[in-house]
Scaffold this motif. Structure first.
Motif, short mmCIF file in Angstrom:
data_model
loop_
_atom_site.label_atom_id
_atom_site.label_comp_id
_atom_site.label_asym_id
_atom_site.label_seq_id
_atom_site.Cartn_x
_atom_site.Cartn_y
_atom_site.Cartn_z
N GLN A 50 -3.07 13.62 22.81
CA GLN A 50 -3.80 13.13 23.99
C GLN A 50 -4.09 11.62 23.88
O GLN A 50 -4.03 10.89 24.88
CB GLN A 50 -5.10 13.92 24.14
N ARG B 238 -0.85 9.73 24.71
CA ARG B 238 -0.55 9.76 26.14
C ARG B 238 -1.46 8.80 26.92
O ARG B 238 -1.01 8.10 27.85
CB ARG B 238 -0.72 11.18 26.67
N ARG C 11 -0.22 5.18 26.35
CA ARG C 11 0.98 4.87 27.12
C ARG C 11 0.67 4.71 28.61
O ARG C 11 1.25 3.85 29.30
CB ARG C 11 2.01 5.99 26.93
N HIS C 12 -0.28 5.51 29.09
CA HIS C 12 -0.65 5.40 30.49
C HIS C 12 -1.31 4.03 30.77
O HIS C 12 -1.05 3.39 31.81
CB HIS C 12 -1.59 6.54 30.85
#
Length: 224
Positions: free
Chosen positions: A210, A213, A216-217
């Motif tokens: 998590q 992610r 990267r977002h």
């Protein structure tokens, strides 16, 4: 020289002497020691907390007759005896006679013994008469049916009445009852809640995924 080389002994004297002959050891019986245990405590009345002083219930109190034959083990069967036929003489004397001369009706024979001899000789077959001569009369041998060794002694149980006991006399039962738990209670609940959970590999891997992610977002948003 000859005595040194040849001893002149047999094989039984020289070879078969491996072990010494020992007398056999007989097994002796030893009695096992008894383990005497303590006598169990007597029954107590749950109201007065005193020893139960009444007599025990007899073993055959709830015994009932058999469901099909309805026989009672306390009542011994009596031997069967054939009841006398009171109307036999009257039937022989009054029934009609139908005979052919020179025959004579057997009902007119006054001597009972002579009449029975004639009936046995007339209506007994040869095989039956030969069997009676060869075989002894074993039908009269019967097992005796003795009566009861002693008359029955029924008992009557008194009606159960619960005695009234004042609260001052029930201190032992009241103190025991006050110590009993009346609801659900987990005595180790707070102990287990205060303990830390052991590390979980699956939770750690999920947290790393998590975080990757989300990073990267954020990088994609910064480019645009």
């Amino acid at each position: 020289m000859e005595k040194m080389l040849f001893n002149y002994q047999t094989t039984n004297r020289t070879d078969f002497r491996d072990g010494e002959i020992v007398p056999p050891t007989f097994t002796k019986y030893k009695e096992k020691p008894r383990c005497l245990r303590k006598r169990p405590p007597p029954l107590k009345d749950h109201h007065t907390v005193s020893a139960w002083r009444t007599t025990g219930v007899p073993f055959s109190l709830m015994h009932s007759p058999k469901p099909i034959t309805r026989t009672d083990p306390t009542k011994v069967q009596k031997p069967y005896s054939k009841p006398p036929d009171e109307e036999r003489e009257e039937a022989i004397r009054t029934r009609p006679r139908l005979v052919m001369t020179p025959a004579v009706s057997m009902d007119d024979v006054t001597d009972k013994r002579a009449r029975q001899i004639l009936i046995d000789a007339m209506y007994t077959s040869t095989v039956t008469s030969a069997t009676r001569e060869a075989i002894s009369d074993y039908f009269t041998v019967r097992a005796p049916l003795p009566g009861l060794p002693a008359p029955a002694n029924p008992i009557k149980l008194p009606r159960l009445t619960l005695p009234y006991v004042s609260p001052e006399w029930r201190m032992q039962t009241v103190s025991w009852d006050s110590k009993q738990l009346r609801s659900y209670c987990a005595s180790t609940r707070q102990f287990w809640l205060a303990q830390k959970l052991p590390p979980c590999n699956a939770c750690r891997e999920t947290e790393i995924v998590q975080a990757d992610r989300s990073m990267r977002h954020q990088m994609r948003k910064a480019r645009h």
